[in-house]
Design a protein around this motif. Structure first.
Motif, short mmCIF file in Angstrom:
data_model
loop_
_atom_site.label_atom_id
_atom_site.label_comp_id
_atom_site.label_asym_id
_atom_site.label_seq_id
_atom_site.Cartn_x
_atom_site.Cartn_y
_atom_site.Cartn_z
N PHE A 108 1.76 -16.19 -13.86
CA PHE A 108 1.36 -17.16 -13.13
C PHE A 108 1.80 -18.46 -13.84
CE2 PHE A 108 -2.22 -20.10 -12.18
CZ PHE A 108 -2.44 -19.89 -10.86
N ASN A 109 2.21 -19.23 -12.99
CA ASN A 109 2.83 -20.53 -13.50
C ASN A 109 1.97 -21.66 -13.18
OD1 ASN A 109 4.30 -23.33 -12.08
ND2 ASN A 109 5.64 -22.39 -13.86
N LEU A 110 2.26 -22.67 -14.23
CA LEU A 110 1.09 -23.91 -14.56
C LEU A 110 2.16 -25.03 -14.85
CD1 LEU A 110 -1.81 -22.33 -16.70
CD2 LEU A 110 -2.04 -23.12 -14.32
N ALA A 111 1.57 -26.19 -14.02
CA ALA A 111 2.75 -27.13 -14.36
C ALA A 111 1.77 -28.40 -13.81
CB ALA A 111 3.85 -27.35 -13.54
N GLU A 112 2.11 -29.49 -14.87
CA GLU A 112 1.33 -30.60 -14.63
C GLU A 112 2.04 -31.87 -14.95
OE1 GLU A 112 -3.15 -32.59 -15.34
OE2 GLU A 112 -2.45 -31.07 -16.69
N ILE A 113 1.98 -32.99 -14.29
CA ILE A 113 2.89 -34.16 -14.58
C ILE A 113 1.90 -35.41 -14.68
CG2 ILE A 113 4.51 -35.94 -13.91
CD1 ILE A 113 5.90 -33.58 -12.08
N SER A 114 1.95 -36.01 -15.69
CA SER A 114 0.91 -37.06 -15.96
C SER A 114 1.52 -38.47 -14.98
CB SER A 114 0.70 -37.45 -17.31
OG SER A 114 -0.14 -38.77 -17.66
N LEU A 115 0.75 -39.12 -14.77
CA LEU A 115 1.12 -40.51 -14.03
C LEU A 115 0.87 -41.70 -14.79
CD1 LEU A 115 0.55 -39.58 -10.32
CD2 LEU A 115 2.65 -39.40 -11.50
N LEU A 116 0.13 -41.48 -15.71
CA LEU A 116 -0.38 -42.56 -16.57
C LEU A 116 0.68 -43.16 -17.54
CD1 LEU A 116 -3.78 -40.93 -17.88
CD2 LEU A 116 -3.54 -42.59 -16.16
N SER A 117 0.69 -44.71 -17.58
CA SER A 117 1.57 -45.18 -18.57
C SER A 117 1.60 -45.12 -19.98
CB SER A 117 1.95 -46.55 -17.97
OG SER A 117 0.93 -47.36 -18.24
N ASP A 118 0.28 -44.99 -20.23
CA ASP A 118 -0.39 -45.01 -21.62
C ASP A 118 -1.08 -43.62 -22.14
OD1 ASP A 118 -1.14 -45.47 -24.44
OD2 ASP A 118 -2.42 -47.07 -23.92
N LEU A 119 -0.50 -42.67 -22.71
CA LEU A 119 -1.26 -41.55 -23.13
C LEU A 119 -1.76 -41.39 -24.65
CD1 LEU A 119 0.89 -38.79 -21.29
CD2 LEU A 119 -1.43 -39.61 -20.56
N ALA A 120 -1.76 -42.67 -25.22
CA ALA A 120 -2.03 -42.93 -26.82
C ALA A 120 -3.31 -42.33 -27.07
CB ALA A 120 -2.10 -44.22 -27.22
N PHE A 121 -4.47 -41.85 -26.22
CA PHE A 121 -5.84 -41.49 -26.27
C PHE A 121 -5.74 -40.10 -26.58
CE2 PHE A 121 -4.93 -41.21 -21.71
CZ PHE A 121 -5.17 -39.79 -21.57
N GLN A 122 -4.51 -39.20 -26.47
CA GLN A 122 -4.48 -37.90 -26.85
C GLN A 122 -4.58 -37.73 -28.37
OE1 GLN A 122 -0.73 -36.43 -25.19
NE2 GLN A 122 -1.68 -36.23 -23.02
N GLN A 123 -5.27 -36.33 -28.57
CA GLN A 123 -5.37 -36.16 -29.77
C GLN A 123 -4.25 -35.37 -30.44
OE1 GLN A 123 -8.25 -37.13 -31.94
NE2 GLN A 123 -8.67 -38.45 -30.00
N ASP A 124 -4.19 -34.62 -31.62
CA ASP A 124 -3.07 -33.88 -32.02
C ASP A 124 -3.19 -32.53 -31.33
OD1 ASP A 124 -5.16 -33.30 -33.73
OD2 ASP A 124 -3.79 -33.27 -35.65
N SER A 125 -4.43 -32.05 -31.05
CA SER A 125 -4.78 -30.78 -30.49
C SER A 125 -5.65 -30.91 -29.33
CB SER A 125 -5.44 -29.93 -31.59
OG SER A 125 -5.69 -28.68 -31.11
N PHE A 126 -5.27 -30.27 -28.11
CA PHE A 126 -5.94 -30.08 -26.88
C PHE A 126 -5.91 -29.02 -26.11
CE2 PHE A 126 -2.83 -33.28 -26.31
CZ PHE A 126 -2.18 -33.16 -24.93
N THR A 127 -6.78 -29.02 -24.86
CA THR A 127 -6.54 -27.88 -24.09
C THR A 127 -5.68 -28.41 -22.85
OG1 THR A 127 -8.77 -26.79 -24.76
CG2 THR A 127 -7.54 -26.38 -22.45
N LEU A 128 -4.71 -27.70 -22.65
CA LEU A 128 -3.93 -27.99 -21.40
C LEU A 128 -4.51 -27.25 -20.09
CD1 LEU A 128 -0.01 -27.43 -22.69
CD2 LEU A 128 -1.23 -29.61 -22.07
N ALA A 129 -5.14 -26.10 -20.18
CA ALA A 129 -5.40 -25.26 -19.23
C ALA A 129 -6.41 -24.30 -19.63
CB ALA A 129 -4.38 -24.79 -18.03
#
Length: 195
Positions: A108-129
């Motif tokens: 099963f293939n999963l893919a995502e593209i962010s359209l946000l210009s600022d992703l600095a809010f991301q933690q060093d660990s998080f759930t993709l899916a």
């Protein structure tokens, strides 16, 4: 029309990330893994497994991903998935779900593209899916990742170590309960005959 745009975006993402990795993007100590890494589920039962990214260096964000989840389709049936909100809100078109879905039995293939210009809010660990499975037969099913492409917020490729998972499907407890109840009933009948 939207499907055509998603397919084109997916092709562009893959091409850009592969090109960036060919140029020699810096390697990061990033890990993709499953949580939980092991577990049991009864036949007919459901289990949810997260695909997590961890170990992102300071200032490094995930802006896109594309990978396949491989599993034993004789033991598990993939019933659905949800993408995490850390690359952007899909309903607000901050990110695009360009997953190809099932690409064969047990893949099963999963893919995502962010359209946000600022992703600095991301933690060093998080759930993709989060993946949702139903156990359809007894046995052990190893989960693994393949065809992994990760990109940062600027389209540079991110190297990642890959972790796997194992799910054990066991017979339904109702069958065991029925067996034990039958033994108890036989014992009760024998006691009454002795009296």
């Amino acid at each position: 029309m939207f499907n055509i745009i998603c397919k084109q975006a997916r092709k562009a993402l893959t091409a850009a990330l592969l090109a960036a990795s060919a140029i020699g993007a810096p390697a990061m100590a990033t890990t993709l893994s499953f949580t939980p890494a092991a577990g049991n589920v009864t036949v007919g039962g459901n289990v949810a497994i997260d695909v997590r990214v961890s170990g992102l260096a300071a200032g490094v964000d995930v802006g896109a991903f594309d990978f396949s989840v491989l599993f034993d389709s004789a033991v598990l049936n993939l019933t659905g998935y949800n993408l995490g909100a850390t690359l952007g809100d899909l309903s607000a078109v901050e990110a695009l779900d360009v997953s190809a879905g099932s690409t064969g039995a047990g893949k099963f293939n999963l893919a995502e593209i962010s359209l946000l210009s600022d992703l600095a809010f991301q933690q060093d660990s998080f759930t993709l899916a989060t993946l949702y499975f139903t156990a359809i037969a007894s046995g052990n099913a190893a989960l693994s990742l393949g065809d992994v492409v990760l990109g940062d917020a600027f389209g540079n490729a991110l190297a990642a170590d890959l972790g796997g998972a194992a799910v054990s499907a066991v017979p339904e407890p109702q069958a065991l309960l029925l067996f034990i109840s039958g033994l108890a009933l036989l014992g009760a009948v024998r006691r009454q005959r002795k009296q």
